[in-house]
Design an enzyme around this catalytic site. Structure first.
Site, PDB file in Angstrom:
ATOM      1  CB  VAL A  86     -13.980 -16.046  28.110  1.00 28.35           C
ATOM      2  CG1 VAL A  86     -13.128 -15.138  28.970  1.00 28.35           C
ATOM      3  CG2 VAL A  86     -15.416 -15.539  28.038  1.00 28.35           C
ATOM      4  N   PRO A  87     -11.084 -16.108  25.870  1.00 32.68           N
ATOM      5  CG  PRO A  87      -9.947 -14.550  24.553  1.00 32.68           C
ATOM      6  CD  PRO A  87     -11.269 -14.798  25.235  1.00 32.68           C
ATOM      7  CB  CYS A  88      -8.486 -18.583  29.752  1.00 33.43           C
ATOM      8  SG  CYS A  88      -9.228 -20.151  29.314  1.00 33.43           S
ATOM      9  CG  HIS A  89      -6.676 -20.061  24.023  1.00 32.67           C
ATOM     10  ND1 HIS A  89      -8.017 -19.724  24.057  1.00 32.67           N
ATOM     11  CD2 HIS A  89      -6.206 -19.637  22.826  1.00 32.67           C
ATOM     12  CE1 HIS A  89      -8.338 -19.127  22.906  1.00 32.67           C
ATOM     13  NE2 HIS A  89      -7.256 -19.062  22.151  1.00 32.67           N
TER      14      HIS A  89
END
Length: 154
Positions: free
Chosen positions: A123-126
């Site tokens: 889950v690409p929080c970056h």
């Protein structure tokens, strides 16, 4: 890739992967604290390991895994769902995520929810940056956030 570690702690249950953290991430549980129980399909963990390895090798842009968000408030889950809509190589700012989660004025709350994302990379929080494009907050460290974004923008 430089700035990244392949050591991660993964957690799954019978419904899917529910945790993925860098081993040295600020909020990562100790690997010994994440226990495997009999009857949990190990294929969830094997698939996650394979897909994460492919991602680091530049061979994967999208994860296809069964995910189980077993924690989080309704708002946090909406934020995590919004994160899943950010494509490989793209970025969004916090206000856009708050708006997508249905609460455009809850930018700080969206930031807090992003910081509690239990599935790093997957889950690409970056991919969430400040409105001006600056790198802000990442529980895995800003050096790692930069490295992940660089990986996606060769």
């Amino acid at each position: 890739p430089a700035g990244l570690t392949s050591e991660m702690v993964l957690a799954a249950d019978a419904q899917g992967l529910w945790g993925a953290w860098f081993a040295d991430q600020r909020d990562a549980p100790d690997a010994q604290d994440v226990q495997t129980h009999l009857g949990i399909p190990s294929h969830f963990l094997a698939q996650a390991m394979d897909q994460i390895s492919d991602y680091f090798a530049g061979a994967r842009r999208h994860f296809e895994l069964a995910l189980h968000f077993k924690s989080g408030t309704l708002f946090q889950r909406r934020v995590w769902q919004a994160l899943q809509g950010i494509g490989y190589g793209e970025t969004r700012h916090y206000a856009a995520i708050a708006t997508q989660a249905g609460h455009p004025k809850a930018v700080r709350a969206a930031g807090a929810a992003i910081g509690r994302n239990p599935l790093s990379i997957i889950v690409p929080c970056h991919r969430v940056v400040g409105r001006d494009g600056s790198l802000t907050g990442f529980s895995g460290g800003l050096h790692r956030k930069r490295a992940l974004l660089d990986l996606e923008h060769p």
